[in-house]
Write a protein that holds these residues in place. Sequence first.
Motif, short mmCIF file in Angstrom:
data_model
loop_
_atom_site.label_atom_id
_atom_site.label_comp_id
_atom_site.label_asym_id
_atom_site.label_seq_id
_atom_site.Cartn_x
_atom_site.Cartn_y
_atom_site.Cartn_z
N GLU A 110 0.87 -1.17 0.00
CA GLU A 110 0.00 0.00 0.00
C GLU A 110 0.91 1.23 0.00
O GLU A 110 2.07 1.15 0.41
CB GLU A 110 -0.91 0.05 1.23
N LYS A 177 -3.23 -0.24 -3.75
CA LYS A 177 -4.02 0.49 -2.76
C LYS A 177 -3.30 1.77 -2.39
O LYS A 177 -2.16 1.74 -1.90
CB LYS A 177 -4.30 -0.34 -1.52
N TRP A 179 -3.67 5.59 -0.47
CA TRP A 179 -4.36 6.48 0.45
C TRP A 179 -3.82 7.90 0.27
O TRP A 179 -2.68 8.08 -0.15
CB TRP A 179 -4.12 6.09 1.90
N LYS A 230 -14.99 5.80 0.02
CA LYS A 230 -13.84 4.94 0.32
C LYS A 230 -13.55 4.94 1.83
O LYS A 230 -14.05 5.79 2.57
CB LYS A 230 -12.63 5.43 -0.45
#
Length: 345
Positions: A110, A177, A179, A230
């Motif tokens: 991630e 992924k 963020w 999300k």
Amino acid sequence: MTAPLEFGLDTFGDVTKDASGTPLPHAQVIRNVVEEAVLADELGIDFIGLGEHHRADFVISSPEVALAAIAARTKRIHLGSAVTVLSSDDPIRVFQRFATLDALSNGRAEVILGRGSFTESFPLFGFDLRRYEELFEEKLDLFTALLSQKPVTWEGKLRPPLKNQLVYPPVEHGQLKTWIGVGGSPESVVRAAHYDLPLMLAIIGGDPKRFSPYVDLYHRAYKEFDRAVKPIGVHSPGYVAETDAQAREELWADYKTMRDRIGRERGWPPMGRDEFVHEADHGSLYVGSPETVARKIAATAKALGISRFQLKYSAGPLPHDKLMRSIELYGSRVIPMVSEMMAGD
């Protein structure tokens, strides 16, 4: 909540000390971080995040390299940055490094992208700090274009354009992924929703509930974009010991050392014990016994509706053995307690 709460750990690789109080060499601290991550994996913790810094008091300047070493020693824990300072990096190289990490870890990589609250990387890599916002906005736009793993045609102001360009290696399964790390900017919250990315809130002081307006803004933005919202996560500092008194006594001096060192750079007054206690009692410092820390995490999770909580377990020169014990208590006792509290609602 519709899904179980995920639990993570974060570290900047704070330079720790040995039994005599002497700071450890950076190389040893890096090796210790790997051992801390291995323990977290053994305990079933969901995520470990390494923060990128380029200064004497934090040893991790290349999170992906350390994470690759961790990937080789672990089986299930997800591996990411906390954060990657995208403004002073190249989006294509960042994507390639994390795609490589994803391959090495069999799909566990991630990345948390942020502007960074520390700015030493800008002069180090030759970027103009006056373009702080512009650099992040443009580089994030390019990075998100890469996530589809289709040929990219893109043009900005700060680098040459791309035409029908593929980037390698591809992520093996699905999408990397990604963020967006946010420390308190409404614009960053809306930006995360605009790019359809999960939101990681860095709450390092004050009542966590003061971030409720950012959560509401994120949900409103998604409603305007007519998309399913999300996940939201929270990153906050903390330390776990057998009792509240023990945790506070062991953490206080080293936490103050770190806080005052950064404070001198930013014009903050020295931290007093009263401020430390107030943060532990009412703010975003998760320090105490397993039960105390669990109650506080559960309260934050309920108040903000988050999907993941990440405890920044390193805080100043606290010795490696105490960090290992704190991680063990977090994984073996805090997490089961929080899960039980959340399930009981």
